[in-house]
Write a protein that holds these residues in place. Structure first.
Motif, PDB file in Angstrom:
ATOM      1  N   MET A  67      38.757 -40.021  27.894  1.00 31.10           N
ATOM      2  CA  MET A  67      39.026 -40.296  26.804  1.00 31.10           C
ATOM      3  C   MET A  67      38.125 -40.746  26.275  1.00 31.10           C
ATOM      4  O   MET A  67      38.097 -40.835  24.582  1.00 31.10           O
ATOM      5  CB  MET A  67      40.466 -40.514  26.267  1.00 31.10           C
ATOM      6  N   LYS A  68      37.653 -42.102  26.753  1.00 32.02           N
ATOM      7  CA  LYS A  68      36.687 -42.951  26.107  1.00 32.02           C
ATOM      8  C   LYS A  68      35.207 -41.830  25.902  1.00 32.02           C
ATOM      9  O   LYS A  68      35.246 -42.718  24.258  1.00 32.02           O
ATOM     10  CB  LYS A  68      36.984 -44.309  27.490  1.00 32.02           C
ATOM     11  N   ILE A  69      34.596 -41.179  27.021  1.00 33.29           N
ATOM     12  CA  ILE A  69      34.141 -40.425  26.332  1.00 33.29           C
ATOM     13  C   ILE A  69      33.583 -39.455  25.487  1.00 33.29           C
ATOM     14  O   ILE A  69      33.467 -39.550  24.082  1.00 33.29           O
ATOM     15  CB  ILE A  69      33.174 -39.840  27.489  1.00 33.29           C
ATOM     16  N   CYS A  70      34.771 -39.114  25.643  1.00 36.23           N
ATOM     17  CA  CYS A  70      35.743 -38.128  23.994  1.00 36.23           C
ATOM     18  C   CYS A  70      35.881 -38.924  22.469  1.00 36.23           C
ATOM     19  O   CYS A  70      34.926 -38.400  21.485  1.00 36.23           O
ATOM     20  CB  CYS A  70      37.187 -37.524  24.406  1.00 36.23           C
ATOM     21  N   LEU A  71      35.877 -40.103  22.782  1.00 36.63           N
ATOM     22  CA  LEU A  71      36.552 -41.273  21.274  1.00 36.63           C
ATOM     23  C   LEU A  71      34.730 -41.916  20.988  1.00 36.63           C
ATOM     24  O   LEU A  71      34.864 -41.082  19.966  1.00 36.63           O
ATOM     25  CB  LEU A  71      36.750 -42.385  22.045  1.00 36.63           C
ATOM     26  N   VAL A  72      33.908 -41.814  21.909  1.00 41.99           N
ATOM     27  CA  VAL A  72      31.953 -42.130  21.434  1.00 41.99           C
ATOM     28  C   VAL A  72      31.921 -41.346  20.863  1.00 41.99           C
ATOM     29  O   VAL A  72      31.172 -40.662  20.062  1.00 41.99           O
ATOM     30  CB  VAL A  72      31.839 -43.005  22.416  1.00 41.99           C
ATOM     31  N   VAL A  73      31.655 -39.714  21.739  1.00 43.48           N
ATOM     32  CA  VAL A  73      30.692 -38.400  20.827  1.00 43.48           C
ATOM     33  C   VAL A  73      31.814 -38.053  19.685  1.00 43.48           C
ATOM     34  O   VAL A  73      30.669 -37.697  18.737  1.00 43.48           O
ATOM     35  CB  VAL A  73      31.082 -37.574  21.843  1.00 43.48           C
ATOM     36  N   ASN A  74      33.172 -37.860  19.967  1.00 41.19           N
ATOM     37  CA  ASN A  74      33.391 -37.059  18.473  1.00 41.19           C
ATOM     38  C   ASN A  74      33.713 -38.345  17.221  1.00 41.19           C
ATOM     39  O   ASN A  74      33.620 -37.710  16.534  1.00 41.19           O
ATOM     40  CB  ASN A  74      35.002 -36.899  19.080  1.00 41.19           C
ATOM     41  N   SER A  75      33.631 -39.960  17.412  1.00 41.64           N
ATOM     42  CA  SER A  75      33.152 -40.476  16.776  1.00 41.64           C
ATOM     43  C   SER A  75      31.313 -40.014  16.075  1.00 41.64           C
ATOM     44  O   SER A  75      31.759 -40.434  14.648  1.00 41.64           O
ATOM     45  CB  SER A  75      33.845 -41.565  16.890  1.00 41.64           C
ATOM     46  N   LEU A  76      30.905 -39.975  17.274  1.00 45.27           N
ATOM     47  CA  LEU A  76      29.325 -39.776  16.123  1.00 45.27           C
ATOM     48  C   LEU A  76      29.930 -38.379  15.216  1.00 45.27           C
ATOM     49  O   LEU A  76      29.107 -38.529  14.844  1.00 45.27           O
ATOM     50  CB  LEU A  76      28.680 -39.759  17.269  1.00 45.27           C
ATOM     51  N   TYR A  77      30.218 -37.317  15.935  1.00 44.48           N
ATOM     52  CA  TYR A  77      30.304 -36.143  15.403  1.00 44.48           C
ATOM     53  C   TYR A  77      31.353 -36.754  14.448  1.00 44.48           C
ATOM     54  O   TYR A  77      30.447 -35.419  12.931  1.00 44.48           O
ATOM     55  CB  TYR A  77      31.571 -35.512  16.114  1.00 44.48           C
ATOM     56  N   ALA A  78      32.223 -36.484  14.355  1.00 48.33           N
ATOM     57  CA  ALA A  78      32.471 -37.115  13.067  1.00 48.33           C
ATOM     58  C   ALA A  78      31.685 -37.705  11.879  1.00 48.33           C
ATOM     59  O   ALA A  78      31.690 -37.314  10.357  1.00 48.33           O
ATOM     60  CB  ALA A  78      33.760 -38.219  12.879  1.00 48.33           C
ATOM     61  N   ALA A  79      31.395 -39.094  11.989  1.00 47.55           N
ATOM     62  CA  ALA A  79      30.016 -39.499  12.037  1.00 47.55           C
ATOM     63  C   ALA A  79      29.182 -38.263  11.116  1.00 47.55           C
ATOM     64  O   ALA A  79      28.704 -38.697   9.648  1.00 47.55           O
ATOM     65  CB  ALA A  79      30.088 -40.511  11.928  1.00 47.55           C
TER      66      ALA A  79
END
Length: 94
Positions: A67-79
């Motif tokens: 979930m930590k990996i998903c948080l970083v990647v999906n946050s970059l996707y959102a940005a």
């Protein structure tokens, strides 16, 4: 059980934005109205997946390593999605 479901959904959301590369190989996907709609839809999905993952991590306390990996990647996707939508809106205003 809730932790596994939210982690699975966030993990699946990592790979969906990459499907645009396959769709863009078709000629119809490169024409103006379709391309704009498709890019807007993908950007909106990327923003949604970032918000979903952030809420799952912070509010639901799903804090495993995946979930930590998903948080970083999906946050970059959102940005990136916010940037793309911002550029599209700015271009329409000019």
């Amino acid at each position: 059980m809730k932790d596994k479901i939210l982690t699975t959904i966030s993990t699946i959301m990592l790979f969906i934005p990459w499907t645009i590369l396959q769709l863009r190989t078709f000629d119809w996907a490169l024409k103006s109205p379709v391309a704009e709609i498709m890019i807007s839809a993908y950007a909106a999905f990327m923003i949604f997946s970032g918000i979903f993952t952030i809420i799952s991590y912070v509010r639901e306390k799903v804090q495993n390593n995946l979930m930590k990996i998903c948080l970083v990647v999906n946050s970059l996707y959102a940005a990136g999605g916010i940037a793309v939508l911002g550029m599209m809106i700015f271009q329409k205003m000019m």
